[in-house]
Design a protein around this motif. Structure first.
Motif, PDB file in Angstrom:
ATOM      1  N   LYS A 199       9.671   6.771  -1.728  1.00 61.45           N
ATOM      2  CA  LYS A 199       8.559   6.855  -2.678  1.00 61.45           C
ATOM      3  C   LYS A 199       7.216   6.892  -1.950  1.00 61.45           C
ATOM      4  CE  LYS A 199      10.915   4.634  -6.545  1.00 61.45           C
ATOM      5  NZ  LYS A 199      10.892   3.490  -7.504  1.00 61.45           N
ATOM      6  N   THR A 200       6.324   7.752  -2.417  1.00 60.98           N
ATOM      7  CA  THR A 200       4.981   7.861  -1.849  1.00 60.98           C
ATOM      8  C   THR A 200       4.176   6.603  -2.157  1.00 60.98           C
ATOM      9  OG1 THR A 200       4.996  10.276  -2.067  1.00 60.98           O
ATOM     10  CG2 THR A 200       2.857   9.206  -1.833  1.00 60.98           C
ATOM     11  N   ILE A 201       3.564   6.025  -1.120  1.00 61.84           N
ATOM     12  CA  ILE A 201       2.694   4.860  -1.301  1.00 61.84           C
ATOM     13  C   ILE A 201       1.269   5.316  -1.573  1.00 61.84           C
ATOM     14  CG2 ILE A 201       1.764   2.787  -0.194  1.00 61.84           C
ATOM     15  CD1 ILE A 201       4.340   2.762   1.527  1.00 61.84           C
ATOM     16  N   TRP A 202       0.788   6.270  -0.773  1.00 63.83           N
ATOM     17  CA  TRP A 202      -0.538   6.845  -1.005  1.00 63.83           C
ATOM     18  C   TRP A 202      -0.624   8.223  -0.357  1.00 63.83           C
ATOM     19  CZ3 TRP A 202      -2.799   8.045   3.540  1.00 63.83           C
ATOM     20  CH2 TRP A 202      -2.603   7.227   4.654  1.00 63.83           C
ATOM     21  N   GLN A 203      -1.584   9.004  -0.800  1.00 60.04           N
ATOM     22  CA  GLN A 203      -1.929  10.287  -0.191  1.00 60.04           C
ATOM     23  C   GLN A 203      -3.432  10.314   0.037  1.00 60.04           C
ATOM     24  OE1 GLN A 203      -0.238  12.856  -3.270  1.00 60.04           O
ATOM     25  NE2 GLN A 203       1.295  13.576  -1.816  1.00 60.04           N
ATOM     26  N   GLY A 204      -3.827  10.798   1.210  1.00 56.82           N
ATOM     27  CA  GLY A 204      -5.237  10.861   1.544  1.00 56.82           C
ATOM     28  C   GLY A 204      -5.897  12.127   1.036  1.00 56.82           C
ATOM     29  N   PRO A 205      -7.175  12.299   1.336  1.00 59.14           N
ATOM     30  CA  PRO A 205      -7.885  13.513   0.937  1.00 59.14           C
ATOM     31  C   PRO A 205      -7.368  14.724   1.709  1.00 59.14           C
ATOM     32  CG  PRO A 205      -9.237  12.200   2.408  1.00 59.14           C
ATOM     33  CD  PRO A 205      -8.026  11.378   2.107  1.00 59.14           C
ATOM     34  N   GLY A 206      -7.618  15.898   1.185  1.00 53.57           N
ATOM     35  CA  GLY A 206      -7.196  17.132   1.838  1.00 53.57           C
ATOM     36  C   GLY A 206      -8.184  17.603   2.882  1.00 53.57           C
ATOM     37  N   ARG A 207      -7.854  18.765   3.461  1.00 51.24           N
ATOM     38  CA  ARG A 207      -8.704  19.436   4.452  1.00 51.24           C
ATOM     39  C   ARG A 207      -8.970  18.571   5.695  1.00 51.24           C
ATOM     40  NH1 ARG A 207     -10.710  24.123   2.433  1.00 51.24           N
ATOM     41  NH2 ARG A 207     -10.506  24.410   0.180  1.00 51.24           N
ATOM     42  N   MET A 208      -7.907  17.914   6.179  1.00 51.29           N
ATOM     43  CA  MET A 208      -8.047  17.053   7.355  1.00 51.29           C
ATOM     44  C   MET A 208      -7.688  17.775   8.653  1.00 51.29           C
ATOM     45  SD  MET A 208      -9.172  14.112   6.317  1.00 51.29           S
ATOM     46  CE  MET A 208      -8.809  13.006   7.665  1.00 51.29           C
ATOM     47  N   GLY A 209      -7.206  19.023   8.555  1.00 51.60           N
ATOM     48  CA  GLY A 209      -6.837  19.758   9.756  1.00 51.60           C
ATOM     49  C   GLY A 209      -5.489  20.427   9.601  1.00 51.60           C
ATOM     50  N   GLU A 210      -5.048  21.093  10.666  1.00 50.45           N
ATOM     51  CA  GLU A 210      -3.756  21.769  10.638  1.00 50.45           C
ATOM     52  C   GLU A 210      -2.613  20.865  11.054  1.00 50.45           C
ATOM     53  OE1 GLU A 210      -3.672  25.931  12.158  1.00 50.45           O
ATOM     54  OE2 GLU A 210      -5.740  25.498  12.719  1.00 50.45           O
ATOM     55  N   SER A 211      -2.905  19.859  11.863  1.00 51.69           N
ATOM     56  CA  SER A 211      -1.853  18.980  12.353  1.00 51.69           C
ATOM     57  C   SER A 211      -2.457  17.657  12.809  1.00 51.69           C
ATOM     58  CB  SER A 211      -1.097  19.645  13.514  1.00 51.69           C
ATOM     59  OG  SER A 211       0.005  18.862  13.923  1.00 51.69           O
ATOM     60  N   ALA A 212      -1.583  16.664  13.003  1.00 51.16           N
ATOM     61  CA  ALA A 212      -2.001  15.371  13.540  1.00 51.16           C
ATOM     62  C   ALA A 212      -0.865  14.782  14.360  1.00 51.16           C
ATOM     63  CB  ALA A 212      -2.397  14.412  12.415  1.00 51.16           C
ATOM     64  N   SER A 213      -1.220  14.153  15.479  1.00 53.54           N
ATOM     65  CA  SER A 213      -0.266  13.418  16.304  1.00 53.54           C
ATOM     66  C   SER A 213      -0.463  11.938  16.028  1.00 53.54           C
ATOM     67  CB  SER A 213      -0.508  13.709  17.784  1.00 53.54           C
ATOM     68  OG  SER A 213      -0.371  15.090  18.057  1.00 53.54           O
ATOM     69  N   ILE A 214       0.643  11.232  15.726  1.00 50.61           N
ATOM     70  CA  ILE A 214       0.534   9.875  15.190  1.00 50.61           C
ATOM     71  C   ILE A 214       1.247   8.881  16.102  1.00 50.61           C
ATOM     72  CG2 ILE A 214       0.953   8.437  13.155  1.00 50.61           C
ATOM     73  CD1 ILE A 214       1.103  11.039  11.519  1.00 50.61           C
ATOM     74  N   LEU A 215       0.650   7.694  16.264  1.00 53.89           N
ATOM     75  CA  LEU A 215       1.212   6.611  17.053  1.00 53.89           C
ATOM     76  C   LEU A 215       1.311   5.347  16.210  1.00 53.89           C
ATOM     77  CD1 LEU A 215      -0.899   6.998  20.324  1.00 53.89           C
ATOM     78  CD2 LEU A 215       1.540   7.500  20.106  1.00 53.89           C
ATOM     79  N   ASN A 216       2.372   4.574  16.413  1.00 50.68           N
ATOM     80  CA  ASN A 216       2.448   3.205  15.929  1.00 50.68           C
ATOM     81  C   ASN A 216       1.739   2.346  16.961  1.00 50.68           C
ATOM     82  OD1 ASN A 216       3.166   0.560  15.430  1.00 50.68           O
ATOM     83  ND2 ASN A 216       5.369   0.894  15.501  1.00 50.68           N
ATOM     84  N   ALA A 217       0.538   1.891  16.653  1.00 51.45           N
ATOM     85  CA  ALA A 217      -0.301   1.203  17.625  1.00 51.45           C
ATOM     86  C   ALA A 217       0.002  -0.282  17.735  1.00 51.45           C
ATOM     87  CB  ALA A 217      -1.773   1.405  17.278  1.00 51.45           C
ATOM     88  N   GLY A 218       1.037  -0.753  17.049  1.00 52.57           N
ATOM     89  CA  GLY A 218       1.365  -2.165  17.100  1.00 52.57           C
ATOM     90  C   GLY A 218       0.448  -2.971  16.213  1.00 52.57           C
ATOM     91  N   GLY A 219       0.726  -4.276  16.088  1.00 61.69           N
ATOM     92  CA  GLY A 219      -0.085  -5.081  15.192  1.00 61.69           C
ATOM     93  C   GLY A 219       0.099  -4.591  13.770  1.00 61.69           C
ATOM     94  N   SER A 220      -0.933  -4.067  13.188  1.00 60.27           N
ATOM     95  CA  SER A 220      -0.834  -3.552  11.815  1.00 60.27           C
ATOM     96  C   SER A 220      -1.612  -2.252  11.685  1.00 60.27           C
ATOM     97  CB  SER A 220      -1.385  -4.587  10.829  1.00 60.27           C
ATOM     98  OG  SER A 220      -2.728  -4.919  11.149  1.00 60.27           O
ATOM     99  N   ALA A 221      -1.484  -1.384  12.705  1.00 63.49           N
ATOM    100  CA  ALA A 221      -2.283  -0.157  12.703  1.00 63.49           C
ATOM    101  C   ALA A 221      -1.483   1.042  13.179  1.00 63.49           C
ATOM    102  CB  ALA A 221      -3.521  -0.322  13.573  1.00 63.49           C
ATOM    103  N   PHE A 222      -1.830   2.183  12.628  1.00 62.24           N
ATOM    104  CA  PHE A 222      -1.427   3.483  13.140  1.00 62.24           C
ATOM    105  C   PHE A 222      -2.646   4.140  13.782  1.00 62.24           C
ATOM    106  CE2 PHE A 222       1.561   3.128   9.468  1.00 62.24           C
ATOM    107  CZ  PHE A 222       2.766   3.290  10.148  1.00 62.24           C
TER     108      PHE A 222
END
Length: 410
Positions: free
Chosen positions: A330-353
């Motif tokens: 289930k989707t928790i949230w969706q952000g605004p559009g037009r953020m770019g073509e792609s994103a590289s994502i990390l689990n930064a530990g603690g409570s952050a991405f």
């Protein structure tokens, strides 16, 4: 305050504010191919201070780090170049270059002729897979070439339509790479020390995603996308264990699968995001769908987990971050559009991405948020940032169009 209390309090504050140590990051998406950073950050600076910047060449390959050395694979002029840099200063330790001619597909010229496949470092060797499909092994200490394979005698094409992008993986002294090109290729195991072929699976041509190693349904297996299928193959023999159809309009399977508990999370064109469980039925392994989410769809960008929260970047609305519950889909949230073509994502530990868009925006996102609510956002370059970032201790490594930059996270 006595001296002991002052010392204890100061040390506690320092340990709380920074990661415990600088971890090795020897391959695509880190030690476990899951984008997880060891250690944690409790605070984020108002600005990222540049420690050093080095011109390394064109390409989307991510840097990798082992010990105090960074390895980066890029194109300099008409040569594919593997560089070894000192992690503290960015100074060159050695360089190995090979002339590689390559003609880009007209639909991908904007991405340049640089390599897209991230190197892997294992047992004293650095392995690279160039944009035209040349597979090489170098001595990690000296840069000396140990072995090299070029596959033009085996396959009509040595890379898929838009250039090689899958990143090899090493397991128990064996290097796994999907070689060949459009319509004809083979997921192949090479002896990491000698380059000798150990097994092949020629079910189909390579895709642009990368294999992961999992044990599911009591089988140790490599899970990956091929040109037209999503598959699991036996890690020891390469034998096909199961498959799902994954045909796309332009043969662009680009997203690496995510293991979660006893499931695999993945995305297929036009089918949203799915989770499957592999069930043993007699001698067969049968993929069974657990959930499917059609509100978000993936392209190029691989999601990351922290706990049961999956953070991803959808191509809908011209680029949109989203979070979903990995147990239910289930989707928790969706952000605004037009953020770019792609994103590289990390689990930064603690409570952050941490998420780096191709438009050079580095965004800190809280894990337990109920909406898109960035904690901090930085601009980290004035050129596109397609390569995956690497957090190494108190620094983050950013590869932009032509440079590699070390930025302090303190």
């Amino acid at each position: 305050m006595n001296k002991f209390r002052w010392w204890f309090t100061t040390c506690a504050m320092v340990l709380f504010a920074i990661p415990l140590y600088a971890q090795d990051w020897p391959q695509w998406r880190g030690p476990n191919r899951d984008g997880a950073v060891t250690g944690r950050f409790s605070e984020w600076p108002k600005a990222l201070k540049e420690q050093w910047k080095v011109t390394v060449g064109v390409g989307h390959a991510s840097p990798v780090v082992v010990g105090n050395k960074i390895y980066i694979f890029a194109r300099q002029g008409e040569e594919e170049t593997l560089l070894c840099l000192d992690a503290a200063t960015g100074k060159e330790i050695w360089k190995s270059s090979q002339p590689i001619s390559y003609k880009m597909h007209e639909a991908a010229t904007g991405h340049g002729k640089g390599p897209k496949s991230t190197p892997v470092v294992s047992n004293g060797s650095v392995f690279t897979l160039g944009i035209s499909g040349v597979l090489s092994a170098h001595d990690a200490r000296t840069g000396k070439l140990k072995w090299r394979h070029e596959f033009s005698k085996q396959y009509p094409n040595t890379s898929p339509l838009f250039g090689t992008a899958m990143s090899p993986i090493v397991d128990k002294g064996v290097l796994i790479a999907h070689v060949g090109g459009h319509d004809k290729g083979a997921l192949t195991a090479f002896d990491a020390e000698t380059g000798e072929v150990k097994w092949t699976n020629d079910l189909g041509g390579p895709a642009y995603s990368s294999p992961i190693l999992v044990t599911l349904a009591k089988k140790r297996q490599f899970v990956t996308f091929m040109q037209k299928d999503f598959v699991g193959v036996d890690a020891a023999t390469g034998k096909l264990l199961w498959k799902l159809p994954a045909k796309t309009q332009y043969d662009e399977n680009t997203v690496t699968a995510i293991p979660y508990k006893d499931m695999l999370i993945f995305s297929r064109e036009g089918q949203g995001i799915s989770a499957i469980r592999l069930a043993k039925q007699g001698s067969e392994i049968v993929p069974q769908e657990v959930w499917n989410n059609k509100e978000n769809t993936l392209y190029l960008s691989t999601p990351v987990l922290q706990g049961n929260t999956l953070l991803g970047f959808s191509i809908l609305k011209k680029g949109q971050f989203f979070a979903l519950d990995a147990d239910t889909g289930k989707t928790i949230w969706q952000g605004p559009g037009r953020m770019g073509e792609s994103a590289s994502i990390l689990n930064a530990g603690g409570s952050a991405f941490l998420a780096l868009t191709n438009e050079a925006n580095l965004i800190v996102l809280p894990v337990n948020a109920k909406e898109y609510a960035p904690t901090m956002q930085y601009t980290v370059s004035n050129t596109p940032t397609w390569a995956h970032p690497v957090v190494n201790g108190n620094r983050i490594l950013i590869k932009d169009e032509t440079t590699l930059r070390s930025l302090s996270l303190q």
